[in-house]
Design a protein around this motif. Structure first.
Motif, PDB file in Angstrom:
ATOM      1  N   PRO A   1       2.391 -11.978 -57.046  1.00 30.81           N
ATOM      2  CA  PRO A   1       1.208 -11.186 -56.655  1.00 30.81           C
ATOM      3  C   PRO A   1       0.810 -11.458 -55.204  1.00 30.81           C
ATOM      4  O   PRO A   1       0.768 -12.600 -54.766  1.00 30.81           O
ATOM      5  N   ASP A   2       0.553 -10.385 -54.469  1.00 26.43           N
ATOM      6  CA  ASP A   2       0.149 -10.486 -53.065  1.00 26.43           C
ATOM      7  C   ASP A   2      -1.349 -10.760 -53.023  1.00 26.43           C
ATOM      8  O   ASP A   2      -2.166  -9.864 -53.190  1.00 26.43           O
ATOM      9  N   LEU A   3      -1.701 -12.011 -52.792  1.00 22.93           N
ATOM     10  CA  LEU A   3      -3.106 -12.421 -52.832  1.00 22.93           C
ATOM     11  C   LEU A   3      -3.912 -11.928 -51.637  1.00 22.93           C
ATOM     12  O   LEU A   3      -5.133 -12.056 -51.633  1.00 22.93           O
ATOM     13  N   SER A   4      -3.267 -11.339 -50.638  1.00 21.24           N
ATOM     14  CA  SER A   4      -4.018 -10.817 -49.495  1.00 21.24           C
ATOM     15  C   SER A   4      -4.871  -9.611 -49.885  1.00 21.24           C
ATOM     16  O   SER A   4      -5.769  -9.220 -49.155  1.00 21.24           O
ATOM     17  N   PHE A   5      -4.610  -9.010 -51.052  1.00 17.41           N
ATOM     18  CA  PHE A   5      -5.401  -7.878 -51.529  1.00 17.41           C
ATOM     19  C   PHE A   5      -6.627  -8.320 -52.320  1.00 17.41           C
ATOM     20  O   PHE A   5      -7.453  -7.510 -52.700  1.00 17.41           O
ATOM     21  N   PHE A   6      -6.754  -9.646 -52.588  1.00 20.41           N
ATOM     22  CA  PHE A   6      -7.829 -10.151 -53.428  1.00 20.41           C
ATOM     23  C   PHE A   6      -8.661 -11.186 -52.687  1.00 20.41           C
ATOM     24  O   PHE A   6      -8.178 -11.884 -51.802  1.00 20.41           O
TER      25      PHE A   6
ATOM     26  N   PHE B   1     -10.300 -12.073 -58.306  1.00 24.24           N
ATOM     27  CA  PHE B   1     -10.724 -10.997 -59.192  1.00 24.24           C
ATOM     28  C   PHE B   1     -11.158  -9.784 -58.389  1.00 24.24           C
ATOM     29  O   PHE B   1     -10.719  -8.669 -58.647  1.00 24.24           O
ATOM     30  N   HIS B   2     -12.007  -9.985 -57.406  1.00 22.82           N
ATOM     31  CA  HIS B   2     -12.486  -8.898 -56.556  1.00 22.82           C
ATOM     32  C   HIS B   2     -11.486  -8.630 -55.447  1.00 22.82           C
ATOM     33  O   HIS B   2     -10.696  -9.502 -55.090  1.00 22.82           O
ATOM     34  N   PHE B   3     -11.553  -7.418 -54.912  1.00 21.00           N
ATOM     35  CA  PHE B   3     -10.662  -7.075 -53.811  1.00 21.00           C
ATOM     36  C   PHE B   3     -11.128  -7.710 -52.505  1.00 21.00           C
ATOM     37  O   PHE B   3     -12.317  -7.946 -52.305  1.00 21.00           O
ATOM     38  N   SER B   4     -10.175  -7.941 -51.626  1.00 20.54           N
ATOM     39  CA  SER B   4     -10.479  -8.365 -50.261  1.00 20.54           C
ATOM     40  C   SER B   4     -10.740  -7.110 -49.431  1.00 20.54           C
ATOM     41  O   SER B   4     -10.670  -5.984 -49.937  1.00 20.54           O
ATOM     42  N   GLU B   5     -10.985  -7.278 -48.153  1.00 22.69           N
ATOM     43  CA  GLU B   5     -11.179  -6.134 -47.269  1.00 22.69           C
ATOM     44  C   GLU B   5      -9.938  -5.242 -47.295  1.00 22.69           C
ATOM     45  O   GLU B   5     -10.037  -4.017 -47.330  1.00 22.69           O
TER      46      GLU B   5
ATOM     47  N   GLY C   1      -7.771  -4.965 -49.783  1.00 26.85           N
ATOM     48  CA  GLY C   1      -7.714  -4.298 -51.082  1.00 26.85           C
ATOM     49  C   GLY C   1      -8.678  -3.132 -51.167  1.00 26.85           C
ATOM     50  O   GLY C   1      -8.339  -2.059 -51.669  1.00 26.85           O
ATOM     51  N   TYR C   2      -9.910  -3.330 -50.668  1.00 25.70           N
ATOM     52  CA  TYR C   2     -10.885  -2.238 -50.665  1.00 25.70           C
ATOM     53  C   TYR C   2     -10.429  -1.090 -49.768  1.00 25.70           C
ATOM     54  O   TYR C   2     -10.662   0.082 -50.081  1.00 25.70           O
ATOM     55  N   ALA C   3      -9.783  -1.411 -48.669  1.00 22.46           N
ATOM     56  CA  ALA C   3      -9.271  -0.350 -47.788  1.00 22.46           C
ATOM     57  C   ALA C   3      -8.222   0.485 -48.515  1.00 22.46           C
ATOM     58  O   ALA C   3      -8.220   1.722 -48.414  1.00 22.46           O
ATOM     59  N   GLU C   4      -7.346  -0.164 -49.275  1.00 27.97           N
ATOM     60  CA  GLU C   4      -6.327   0.569 -50.041  1.00 27.97           C
ATOM     61  C   GLU C   4      -6.972   1.453 -51.103  1.00 27.97           C
ATOM     62  O   GLU C   4      -6.556   2.589 -51.310  1.00 27.97           O
ATOM     63  N   MET C   5      -7.983   0.931 -51.790  1.00 26.18           N
ATOM     64  CA  MET C   5      -8.674   1.722 -52.813  1.00 26.18           C
ATOM     65  C   MET C   5      -9.417   2.894 -52.182  1.00 26.18           C
ATOM     66  O   MET C   5      -9.451   3.985 -52.747  1.00 26.18           O
ATOM     67  N   ALA C   6     -10.001   2.695 -51.005  1.00 25.22           N
ATOM     68  CA  ALA C   6     -10.710   3.783 -50.325  1.00 25.22           C
ATOM     69  C   ALA C   6      -9.747   4.901 -49.945  1.00 25.22           C
ATOM     70  O   ALA C   6     -10.062   6.084 -50.111  1.00 25.22           O
TER      71      ALA C   6
END
Length: 127
Positions: A29-34, A39-43, A45-50
């Motif tokens: 798992p790429d932890l740079s997304f969390f 549990f919560h997304f990182s910046e 991860g949130y950018a990818e979801m946006a």
């Protein structure tokens, strides 16, 4: 509830339905997304979801992508076109004159039965 309205729409955006945890080059798992709580997304991860949410809103109903590939590639960001400069709804996706998506049904338990059961439960509990 809102299907007959022309000034408001509710549209399901399924971009997260079939998403898997992003993996790094080692297959872990790429932890740079969390965030630090994992549990919560990182910046990032949130950018990818946006991006995935934005792209879903620009896809017609019935053709929406139901996954996110976590590529961190900004070229995948979709833009409105001159032919379709709007966010897609059921109506402007060509489903405006079809039968409603959900049919309103009567509840399986009458509302008065819930009240009677609640009162009976309180009485039995107090005895």
């Amino acid at each position: 509830r809102y299907e007959q309205r022309e000034d408001f729409a509710v549209v399901m955006q399924p971009f997260f339905r079939n998403t898997f945890v992003p993996l790094d080059s080692n297959g872990k798992p790429d932890l740079s997304f969390f965030s630090t709580d994992c549990f919560h997304f990182s910046e990032r991860g949130y950018a990818e979801m946006a991006v995935a949410l934005w792209n879903n809103m620009l896809e017609p109903v019935g053709e929406k992508q139901s996954y996110n590939n976590f590529t961190h590639d900004r070229s995948k960001l979709k833009c409105p076109t001159l032919e379709k400069p709007f966010l897609f709804t059921v109506r402007n996706s060509g489903f405006g004159n079809t039968a409603p998506i959900s049919v309103k049904t009567e509840p399986s338990v009458p509302y008065w039965a819930v009240i009677v059961a609640a009162v009976a439960g309180v009485l039995a509990g107090s005895l």
